[in-house]
Design a protein around this motif. Sequence first.
Motif, PDB file in Angstrom:
ATOM      1  N   ARG A 152      -9.467 -50.025   4.642  1.00 51.36           N
ATOM      2  CA  ARG A 152      -9.471 -50.945   3.498  1.00 51.36           C
ATOM      3  C   ARG A 152      -8.922 -50.302   2.217  1.00 51.36           C
ATOM      4  NH1 ARG A 152     -11.276 -55.768   4.887  1.00 51.36           N
ATOM      5  NH2 ARG A 152     -12.943 -55.864   6.411  1.00 51.36           N
ATOM      6  N   ASN A 178     -16.860 -54.514   3.960  1.00 50.06           N
ATOM      7  CA  ASN A 178     -15.950 -55.475   4.582  1.00 50.06           C
ATOM      8  C   ASN A 178     -15.629 -56.660   3.682  1.00 50.06           C
ATOM      9  OD1 ASN A 178     -15.603 -53.997   6.917  1.00 50.06           O
ATOM     10  ND2 ASN A 178     -17.325 -54.985   7.962  1.00 50.06           N
ATOM     11  N   SER A 179     -16.426 -56.913   2.664  1.00 52.93           N
ATOM     12  CA  SER A 179     -16.164 -58.033   1.766  1.00 52.93           C
ATOM     13  C   SER A 179     -15.074 -57.710   0.738  1.00 52.93           C
ATOM     14  CB  SER A 179     -17.448 -58.448   1.047  1.00 52.93           C
ATOM     15  OG  SER A 179     -17.847 -57.462   0.102  1.00 52.93           O
ATOM     16  N   THR A 238     -21.901 -51.768   5.504  1.00 52.02           N
ATOM     17  CA  THR A 238     -20.680 -52.187   6.203  1.00 52.02           C
ATOM     18  C   THR A 238     -20.297 -53.605   5.803  1.00 52.02           C
ATOM     19  OG1 THR A 238     -21.208 -50.745   8.055  1.00 52.02           O
ATOM     20  CG2 THR A 238     -19.605 -52.485   8.463  1.00 52.02           C
ATOM     21  N   THR A 239     -21.245 -54.499   5.675  1.00 57.49           N
ATOM     22  CA  THR A 239     -20.980 -55.878   5.255  1.00 57.49           C
ATOM     23  C   THR A 239     -20.400 -55.903   3.846  1.00 57.49           C
ATOM     24  OG1 THR A 239     -22.800 -56.651   6.632  1.00 57.49           O
ATOM     25  CG2 THR A 239     -21.987 -58.175   4.951  1.00 57.49           C
ATOM     26  N   ILE A 240     -20.973 -55.134   2.969  1.00 60.13           N
ATOM     27  CA  ILE A 240     -20.470 -55.069   1.586  1.00 60.13           C
ATOM     28  C   ILE A 240     -19.053 -54.511   1.573  1.00 60.13           C
ATOM     29  CG2 ILE A 240     -20.766 -53.950  -0.653  1.00 60.13           C
ATOM     30  CD1 ILE A 240     -23.831 -54.075  -0.107  1.00 60.13           C
ATOM     31  N   ARG A 294     -25.874 -53.136   6.323  1.00 59.69           N
ATOM     32  CA  ARG A 294     -25.706 -53.836   5.048  1.00 59.69           C
ATOM     33  C   ARG A 294     -24.513 -53.260   4.285  1.00 59.69           C
ATOM     34  NH1 ARG A 294     -29.430 -53.659  -0.141  1.00 59.69           N
ATOM     35  NH2 ARG A 294     -28.400 -55.283  -1.307  1.00 59.69           N
TER      36      ARG A 294
END
Length: 173
Positions: free
Chosen positions: A30, A7-8, A3-5, A1
């Motif tokens: 990033r 990556n956004s 990682t998803t945040i 979860r």
Amino acid sequence: RLTTIINSFQGFYFEQPELETIDDSAFAHRVTTLVIRHSNSISLTHYSNLRALKLEWPTVQQCKQTINKSQLEHLHIGHAFQEGDTNQLLKHVFENGFPQLRSCHLENFSQNQSLINESSSIMPNLFSLKILTIHPQDIIHVLSICPNLNQLSIKFFRSAIISHNTIKQQLST
């Protein structure tokens, strides 16, 4: 979860806490702005999208890794622990080793001989420069290699020998 945040997000500002080891492998690519306020061993090689870098107390390793960051637009180099720690990096700056550089703040021009001279490269993209130096001739050299400069701050160490005649003589050449 997490990682998803991560990556956004498009770009990160990251400041590494003093003397803490952080696993930055998940988000380092990033980060666009990085502030290092200590001499921790941190690998700058993971920061492929870095555009702004601040090294408050740079180590030799941090300086060597910074030289490979040609995409930098903003660079702040603080005081080194040893006088020679930053020489190669400072020389790289004035050889236009960072062709995208728009602003630069350098706090350790205390070497016996200035790294800015007639053979320094033209830096057409540099708009803002702040340096702390002991060399009065740096004023003239900076003005000649930075044609688009619109902000300039030069502070001199107390040990700098500056007289009105010295500045006048430098400006007339």
